[in-house]
Design an enzyme around this catalytic site. Sequence first.
Site, PDB file in Angstrom:
ATOM      1  N   LEU A   1      11.857  65.619  83.135  1.00 29.33           N
ATOM      2  CA  LEU A   1      12.177  66.923  84.101  1.00 29.33           C
ATOM      3  C   LEU A   1      10.855  67.485  84.283  1.00 29.33           C
ATOM      4  O   LEU A   1      10.132  67.587  84.260  1.00 29.33           O
ATOM      5  CB  LEU A   1      13.105  67.353  84.494  1.00 29.33           C
ATOM      6  CG  LEU A   1      14.228  66.622  84.643  1.00 29.33           C
ATOM      7  CD1 LEU A   1      15.908  67.119  85.299  1.00 29.33           C
ATOM      8  CD2 LEU A   1      13.722  65.611  85.528  1.00 29.33           C
TER       9      LEU A   1
ATOM     10  N   GLN B   1      12.235  69.079  73.677  1.00 37.22           N
ATOM     11  CA  GLN B   1      12.766  69.287  72.387  1.00 37.22           C
ATOM     12  C   GLN B   1      11.475  69.143  71.222  1.00 37.22           C
ATOM     13  O   GLN B   1      10.978  68.203  71.197  1.00 37.22           O
ATOM     14  CB  GLN B   1      14.599  68.767  71.911  1.00 37.22           C
ATOM     15  CG  GLN B   1      13.864  67.860  71.726  1.00 37.22           C
ATOM     16  CD  GLN B   1      16.084  67.150  71.465  1.00 37.22           C
ATOM     17  OE1 GLN B   1      16.852  67.762  72.275  1.00 37.22           O
ATOM     18  NE2 GLN B   1      15.614  66.773  70.559  1.00 37.22           N
TER      19      GLN B   1
ATOM     20  N   GLU C   1       6.721  65.304  44.314  1.00 35.72           N
ATOM     21  CA  GLU C   1       6.321  63.944  45.477  1.00 35.72           C
ATOM     22  C   GLU C   1       5.171  63.713  44.945  1.00 35.72           C
ATOM     23  O   GLU C   1       5.534  61.798  44.961  1.00 35.72           O
ATOM     24  CB  GLU C   1       5.955  63.589  47.183  1.00 35.72           C
ATOM     25  CG  GLU C   1       5.313  62.752  47.229  1.00 35.72           C
ATOM     26  CD  GLU C   1       4.359  63.611  48.750  1.00 35.72           C
ATOM     27  OE1 GLU C   1       3.082  62.620  48.856  1.00 35.72           O
ATOM     28  OE2 GLU C   1       4.152  64.457  49.485  1.00 35.72           O
TER      29      GLU C   1
END
Length: 823
Positions: free
Chosen positions: A350, A376, A124
């Site tokens: 939840l 997640q 990169e």
Amino acid sequence: MISVGPAIRIYQPIITGLSRCVTSLPVIRRTRYTRIDKLINFRRQGYSTKVTMATSEERVLTVYNNVVKSAEDKREYRGLLLKNQMKVMLISDPTSEKASAAMDVNIGCMSDPDHIPGLAHFCEHMLFLGTRKYPSENEYTQFLNEHGGFSNAFTGAENTNYYFDVSHEYLTGALDRFAQFFLCPLFNEDSKGREVNAVDSENDKNLMSDTWRLFQLEKATADPNHAYSKFGTGNKYTLETKPLEDGVDTRDELLQFHSKYYSSNLMGLSVVGRESLDELQNLVVNLFGDVENKNVPAPEWKQHPFQDKNLQLRCDVVPVKDIRNLHVTFPIPDLQLYYKSKPGHYLGHLIGHEGPGSLLSELKKKGWVNTLCGGQKDGAKGFMFFIVNVDLTEEGLEHVDDIVTHIFQYLNLLRKEGPQQWVHDECRDLDAMTFRFKDKERPSSYTSRVAALLHEFPCEEVLSGSYLMTEFRPDLIDMLLSKLTPEKIRIAVISKIFEGKTDQAEKWYGTSYKITPISKDMIKKWKNVGVNGKFALPPRNEFIPTNFKIAPADDEMPTVPMLIKDTPMTKLWFKKDDTFQLPKACLFFEFTSPMAYLDPLHCNLAFMYNQLIKDSLVEYSYAAEIAGLGYNLENTIYGLYLGIKGYNDKQAILLTKILEKMTSFQIDEKRFNIIKEAYTRNLHNFKAEQPHQHALYYTSVLMAEHAWTKDELLDCIDEVTIDALKAFMPQLLGKLHIEALFHGNLTKKNALDMMNEVEDKLKKNARCKALLASQLVRHREIQLPDGCYFVYQKENEVHSNSCIEVYYQTDLQSTKRDRKSVV
């Protein structure tokens, strides 16, 4: 630069249930080039790049004209699949001041060769340093700088993302230079040493960062044969010293890596410009149609990095800062395939909820935690994680096993209640609303994100896929719940109390830790905890807006905010939105009180008051937050700042609740002690901040007419008591001046009604009176004598890197003059 973990694959809108905390792993965005267009007097005419046009049929395999976009999005979109299998998203925006492009290559540091950690990151760095067509190392940089642009890049676990922006009329020239990096980069030998040092410097900056240390420790304690366990950043040892010892030429390895992986079929390109879609298509096809397709399969890791031997473990970790955290992690399969139902989003919503009956609510009542993240977490293609992270109080540190017990009790509640259609529908409607009324993003961040999403969704759903939740799949929710069991748990406990009690040090960051197996008895206990009667599913969200009408325009629409109320106590500035036409508004209040910053003690008391108010509102305000209506309350050198932003439909309701809490607050002794202890630790932890943060802080303090330092605040922290705060609150609110700015989907009457409500509540509940005009004093900055220079030096005791901030004091500035200087 490199991201910690999978920077791109975290795409959930609003919530993944990772509640009110950092949901993604940090990304170092090393700004290689800065905008200097304000400093350079350049001519904007006479430049053109000649591009030979080819017909789309010659190089385009598929055209997608039915890209699903937000109803409020005025831009035009077209997706392309080029014959070389490159995926492209064209975005025509005739109003954009900047053009932008991004290329996301579906290869990251998990594809590094084992013997050279950090090679993808090094690639990169090296890619942008000259091409055959533009061999000068600075050609790309100089072109962008001279035309109001910048560029940046980052490396993630499975992707490398390159992006730039530039003044809209120079897209062709910038894109031509950009394309060459994927056609014929030079990877100049004489640049290698400098870029190795640049990578090494990035790594040094992160060595004492707890976020980076904890992330690498998670990887180091995974399956050592899995690519997830690699050290992705790289440093001088991995990229220069060790290769030299082994007789390996890093540049040769880099050329092989680039030749092997940088294939057009693994590339996603996104371009924003003022040009029409046809013009953008011709430009892109001719510049990128010849990028080589090597038919490289996209990397996928079907085996999870946490195997059985990596589970049922507790890891005690010594941090750099004085922090206390509990991280609970479960291995789960990759859920990306199920993006239309999002079972991870459902469960995260939840478990990460903060309202009444929630996991967080009960843990706070026990005095064990302050915040909770649940949901997640992306790994890479083939695997994910499900996490529940909390910050621990002193008492909570002694109840780690009990906290985990509560987590399993809440999971058992979800199993008992079963998947709920109404919960799914609420999440679906919130996501759809967010997509419909999305705020417009900056071109560079937009192209960067869209380019990455081209790998994740079908072309037609690249924009909408993150927000789709059209399918209710109870089977997938049950499947995911079945993975969250005591047999699959990993626990990390982070605290200074483990100093001197560890037996291992992580290889790359030196983090001290100790791993112990969780006892069979504890696993058995967690399997049989049953359901806690204090837990309940959240109530239906009353803050979800139902009125999306745009308020009628006034007869006169001024171009700037107008003063519509001016009394001894209040000033209200108002501007109805006539640009964005969204059902949103911003309300900004400054409550001026001379008591808030009178001395370090009063500053501490104002902070405690502010924090306790916010803490007491969590259960109520969380529903508003996930419904797109948030607030921010901060103490300032003048008093208090309150900002409310989001959908205007229920703003007045939230404002009233905040005012009621502010003017009738009762102190909870347990929460006071917990928040004071956390505040004290944060003041001590300032010494472990990065050098650049210290440089900014000390410059601000030195130039301020009136500022209390961290040390001065710490010196009087013992005087911060409940009795002192009780005495302070009526003093703070007893005499105020309130200045406010309202902007958005409001009428003048709406604005005046809300401002009158503020004034009435303060007068009635807090017996508030107006400050004298002579008390409305604004602090000034110290004026430096002409021709002087001063140096202030301060040692950072934690980090090895250094920082220099150079401060130039200029004359008084005006908005009109600044606007002319930009043009």
